[in-house]
Design an enzyme around this catalytic site. Structure first.
Site, short mmCIF file in Angstrom:
data_model
loop_
_atom_site.label_atom_id
_atom_site.label_comp_id
_atom_site.label_asym_id
_atom_site.label_seq_id
_atom_site.Cartn_x
_atom_site.Cartn_y
_atom_site.Cartn_z
N TYR A 48 65.08 45.06 -41.18
CA TYR A 48 65.54 45.54 -39.87
C TYR A 48 65.66 44.45 -38.80
O TYR A 48 66.10 44.73 -37.67
CB TYR A 48 64.64 46.69 -39.38
CG TYR A 48 64.90 48.02 -40.07
CD1 TYR A 48 65.91 48.16 -41.02
CD2 TYR A 48 64.14 49.14 -39.78
CE1 TYR A 48 66.14 49.39 -41.65
CE2 TYR A 48 64.38 50.37 -40.40
CZ TYR A 48 65.38 50.48 -41.34
OH TYR A 48 65.60 51.69 -41.96
N ASP A 96 58.23 49.03 -48.25
CA ASP A 96 58.46 50.42 -48.68
C ASP A 96 58.60 50.49 -50.21
O ASP A 96 57.93 51.30 -50.89
CB ASP A 96 59.75 50.92 -47.99
CG ASP A 96 59.96 52.41 -48.10
OD1 ASP A 96 59.06 53.12 -48.55
OD2 ASP A 96 61.06 52.86 -47.70
#
Ligand code: AR6
Length: 177
Positions: free
Chosen positions: A126, A35
């Site tokens: 994550y 990201d």
């Protein structure tokens, strides 16, 4: 015509393709990992469009996918999807991760984009287990392509490390796509 499915190691932001998929978070305001790399290389127009989207939808739910411009990137568009945070596998993580791949491909088709590159969503910050994530990514993409024939010409799985590359190589070798 059968879809070409390929595997690459390297930086997703360098790939010339119709659309790349970002492993974003619910805020769509950028972050670390892939990201961060996409926003850094793509420039401020991507964030500006993310801000507009968030002002309309509030937040991007886990599994959801939205599309923006690609700023300075060599691709045409960026699809932002939010993978699940790994919480031991009991919080619907597998289903949610599959939904990321499905919604991203559906959104690509809606936008007449026929080549798409994925990072290994959720396997970084994550912490989704890499092997399970790789199997799920390949199976989900394969099923989607079978159910939606002729719509997507090329899918590229982009790995950032050797461990993921080896996992995908092993899984793709046993998969007819
Ligand atoms: N190109 C391709 N893959 C990359 C790149 C790159 N430039 N950079 C990292 N990866 P992650 P997540 C790999 O953490 O687990 C962000 O802060 C990385 O090595 O990017 O879904 C978001 O804002 C790993 O294998 O995504 C969210 O808050 C894979 O991309 C959160 O992280 C995914 O790792 C999302 O976490």
């Amino acid at each position: 015509m059968a879809t070409k499915v390929t595997l690459k190691i390297g930086d997703l932001t360098k790939i010339s393709i119709d659309v790349i998929v970002n492993a974003a978070n619910a805020s769509l305001m950028g972050g670390g990992g892939v990201d961060g790399a996409i926003h850094k290389a793509g420039g401020s127009t991507i964030l500006a469009e993310c801000i507009q989207i968030i002002s309309k939808i509030g937040s991007c739910q886990t599994g959801q996918a939205v599309i923006t411009n690609a700023g300075n990137l060599p691709c045409k568009k960026v699809i932002h999807t939010v993978g699940p945070v790994w919480r031991g596998g009991t919080q619907n993580e597998h289903k949610l991760l599959a939904t990321c791949y499905q919604n991203s491909m559906a959104l690509a088709i809606e936008n007449n984009l026929s080549s798409i590159a994925f990072p290994t969503i959720s396997t970084g910050i994550y912490h989704f287990p890499k092997k399970e994530a790789a199997r799920l990514a390949v199976d989900t993409v394969s099923n989607f392509l079978n159910e939606n024939p002729g719509k997507i010409k090329e899918v590229v799985f982009v790995c950032f490390d050797e461990e993921n590359l080896t996992l995908y190589q092993q899984i793709l070798a046993t998969q007819k796509m």
